[in-house]
Scaffold this active site. Structure first.
Site, mmCIF file in Angstrom:
data_model
loop_
_atom_site.group_PDB
_atom_site.id
_atom_site.type_symbol
_atom_site.label_atom_id
_atom_site.label_comp_id
_atom_site.label_asym_id
_atom_site.label_seq_id
_atom_site.Cartn_x
_atom_site.Cartn_y
_atom_site.Cartn_z
ATOM 1 N N LYS A 1 10.126 -4.779 7.798
ATOM 2 C CA LYS A 1 10.171 -5.782 7.362
ATOM 3 C C LYS A 1 11.286 -6.928 7.606
ATOM 4 C CE LYS A 1 8.122 -6.550 2.908
ATOM 5 N NZ LYS A 1 8.047 -6.726 1.625
ATOM 6 N N TYR B 1 3.373 -18.572 -1.560
ATOM 7 C CA TYR B 1 3.190 -17.237 -1.846
ATOM 8 C C TYR B 1 2.959 -16.731 -3.082
ATOM 9 C CZ TYR B 1 4.083 -12.167 -1.893
ATOM 10 O OH TYR B 1 3.780 -10.896 -2.531
ATOM 11 N N SER C 1 1.907 -10.053 -7.419
ATOM 12 C CA SER C 1 3.063 -10.083 -7.260
ATOM 13 C C SER C 1 3.723 -10.687 -8.622
ATOM 14 C CB SER C 1 3.453 -10.910 -5.781
ATOM 15 O OG SER C 1 5.102 -11.306 -5.961
HETATM 16 N N1 LIG Z 1 7.548 -5.284 -1.432
HETATM 17 C C1 LIG Z 1 7.584 -5.986 -2.588
HETATM 18 O O1 LIG Z 1 8.600 -6.144 -3.141
HETATM 19 C C2 LIG Z 1 6.463 -6.719 -3.069
HETATM 20 C C3 LIG Z 1 6.385 -7.430 -4.179
HETATM 21 C C4 LIG Z 1 5.329 -7.840 -4.644
HETATM 22 C C5 LIG Z 1 3.956 -7.718 -4.058
HETATM 23 N N2 LIG Z 1 4.117 -7.366 -2.615
HETATM 24 C C6 LIG Z 1 2.633 -7.419 -2.222
HETATM 25 O O2 LIG Z 1 2.357 -5.955 -1.918
HETATM 26 C C7 LIG Z 1 1.785 -5.837 -0.559
HETATM 27 C C8 LIG Z 1 2.346 -4.866 0.411
HETATM 28 O O3 LIG Z 1 3.673 -5.695 0.643
HETATM 29 P P1 LIG Z 1 4.635 -4.705 1.848
HETATM 30 O O4 LIG Z 1 6.026 -4.896 1.245
HETATM 31 O O5 LIG Z 1 4.168 -3.465 1.806
HETATM 32 O O6 LIG Z 1 4.465 -5.772 2.973
HETATM 33 P P2 LIG Z 1 4.434 -5.635 4.457
HETATM 34 O O7 LIG Z 1 4.336 -7.039 5.248
HETATM 35 O O8 LIG Z 1 5.120 -4.193 4.882
HETATM 36 O O9 LIG Z 1 2.702 -5.071 4.394
HETATM 37 C C9 LIG Z 1 1.750 -5.746 4.695
HETATM 38 C C10 LIG Z 1 0.748 -5.497 5.755
HETATM 39 O O10 LIG Z 1 -0.379 -6.330 6.070
HETATM 40 C C11 LIG Z 1 -0.519 -6.602 7.331
HETATM 41 N N3 LIG Z 1 -1.261 -7.843 7.666
HETATM 42 C C12 LIG Z 1 -0.585 -9.121 7.440
HETATM 43 N N4 LIG Z 1 -1.760 -9.985 7.727
HETATM 44 C C13 LIG Z 1 -2.518 -9.232 8.014
HETATM 45 C C14 LIG Z 1 -4.163 -9.584 8.413
HETATM 46 N N5 LIG Z 1 -4.375 -10.838 8.555
HETATM 47 N N6 LIG Z 1 -4.859 -8.596 8.338
HETATM 48 C C15 LIG Z 1 -4.679 -7.397 8.623
HETATM 49 N N7 LIG Z 1 -3.479 -6.791 8.020
HETATM 50 C C16 LIG Z 1 -2.534 -7.668 7.900
HETATM 51 C C17 LIG Z 1 0.846 -6.488 8.039
HETATM 52 O O11 LIG Z 1 0.916 -6.120 9.284
HETATM 53 C C18 LIG Z 1 1.728 -5.571 7.093
HETATM 54 O O12 LIG Z 1 1.562 -4.100 7.693
HETATM 55 C C19 LIG Z 1 1.600 -7.274 -0.128
HETATM 56 O O13 LIG Z 1 0.273 -7.791 -0.588
HETATM 57 C C20 LIG Z 1 2.632 -7.947 -0.725
HETATM 58 O O14 LIG Z 1 2.544 -9.470 -0.956
HETATM 59 C C21 LIG Z 1 4.987 -6.703 -2.124
#
Ligand SMILES: NC(=O)c1ccc[n+]([C@@H]2O[C@H](COP(=O)([O-])OP(=O)(O)OC[C@H]3O[C@@H](n4cnc5c(N)ncnc54)[C@H](O)[C@@H]3O)[C@@H](O)[C@H]2O)c1
Length: 335
Positions: free
Chosen positions: A199, A161, A139
């Site tokens: 989200k 985070y 991230s």
């Molecule tokens: N969306 C953004 O802008 C962004 C930016 C930087 C990094 N990220 C990273 O990208 C990845 C995906 O993000 P996203 O935006 O799709 O978020 P999101 O929260 O929609 O997706 C994360 C998923 O992980 C699942 N999860 C959480 N804890 C878990 C566990 N212990 N076991 C199994 N599943 C679990 C959740 O149910 C969720 O479906 C994440 O790692 C996030 O940190 C996202």
């Protein structure tokens, strides 16, 4: 559109966090463009459980996977028995690791480190055992308030985070040295696009402003929003980077943004144009001054070199591609 030639026949792909925003986009992308591949989604899905900030502990939602026909496992990446079961009963060729506590405002340091860092190590061990490529979500939060453009090697996380994601990157570097598998960390900047509605309040401001406008409200922005700049990236480009990361020139940690910083004011102006509205903006004092990122902009030079990644969506293009979905979600979930 396929980003790699291989049709992935006989390949098995694990997507952790596959019921979340980015993971579900990946799952549906593979189903459409590489139907010969076997896709396994692992996600803890949502329950009623909340963090101390009031947000859900996990945001996964079945509606993100409507139309997906692959295998779905409801489970926790912290569950070592489950990971052992995956190791014994499957043979993954690629692991896309998106599962995480994705809420940047979460305060539970213990849960954050356990889920984002420790469980990731177990998944790296699974990748090594299966000789699978690992592509995982890091991230831009690793940079905190580091100066723009943000470059790998100049990190300064200012919340747990961001720290957890940087720890994942450090761990990955160790595995890059000690194992033969391909490992690619993708530092996503601010992502927006279909699948983010569940989200809740952590969804992008593009969706939130879109719904404010559709409900006839004046958009509320922080004062000087024309000078608060972020590298907003459409989910289509995130998918491109992930797919190209399956065949990298070399393992590494790469920024995934557009390379351009745009303002929050730009978001509202583009949305008003797309939606045909002309609401007056309301400006409120920014309560986060001091702990707020005012300028993020990804340096994507090495991403282009190592992955062949080329962002395809300026913010105007991304919002144009997304606006139909913003309206659909408003009609079906908000109204
Ligand atoms: N969306 C953004 O802008 C962004 C930016 C930087 C990094 N990220 C990273 O990208 C990845 C995906 O993000 P996203 O935006 O799709 O978020 P999101 O929260 O929609 O997706 C994360 C998923 O992980 C699942 N999860 C959480 N804890 C878990 C566990 N212990 N076991 C199994 N599943 C679990 C959740 O149910 C969720 O479906 C994440 O790692 C996030 O940190 C996202």
């Amino acid at each position: 559109m396929r980003y790699i030639e291989d049709d992935l026949t006989n390949k098995t792909i694990l997507i952790t966090g596959g019921a979340g925003f980015i993971g579900s986009n990946l799952a549906l992308y593979f189903q459409e463009n590489h139907p010969a591949a076997k896709i396994v989604v692992l996600d803890s899905f949502r329950s009623g459980e909340t963090l101390s900030n009031g947000n859900l502990k996990s945001f996964g939602h079945f509606k993100n996977l409507i139309g997906f026909r692959g295998e779905i496992i409801s489970g926790d990446i912290n569950d070592k028995d489950l990971l052992l079961d995956l190791e014994i009963n499957y043979k993954f060729d690629y692991i896309f690791h998106e599962a995480a506590i994705s809420d940047t405002t979460a305060l539970e340091q213990d849960l954050m480190i356990k889920t984002n860092v420790n469980a990731y190590k177990d998944l790296l061990d699974l990748a090594v055992a299966h000789d699978a490529n690992m592509i995982y979500a890091s991230s831009a939060a690793t940079y905190g308030n580091a100066e723009s453009p943000q470059r790998v090697g100049r990190e300064a996380p200012n919340n747990v985070y961001g720290f957890s994601k940087l720890s994942m990157d450090n761990l990955s570097r160790q595995y890059m040295e000690t194992s033969d598998i391909s490992i690619v960390g993708l530092r996503y900047f601010n992502v927006y696009g279909a699948g983010e509605y569940f989200k809740n309040s952590t969804a992008s401001m593009i969706l939130q402003f879109g719904h404010q406008l559709l409900s006839g409200k004046n958009p509320r922005l922080f004062e000087n929003s024309d000078k608060i700049l972020r590298d907003f990236i459409y989910v289509g480009d995130i998918i491109q980077a992930n797919i190209k990361a399956m065949k990298p020139k070399e393992s590494g940690i790469y920024n995934v943004g557009t390379g351009k910083a745009r303002s929050f004011q730009d978001i509202v102006d583009i949305l008003q144009k797309e939606l045909g509205t002309s609401f007056e903006c309301e400006y409120i004092p920014n309560p986060f001054i001091g702990s707020y990122q005012f300028h993020t902009e990804a340096d994507i030079t090495t991403t282009k070199e190592a992955l062949g990644y080329e962002p395809a969506y300026e913010m105007e293009d991304g919002i144009k591609a997304y606006v139909g979905e913003i309206k659909r979600i408003y009609e079906s979930e908000v109204k």
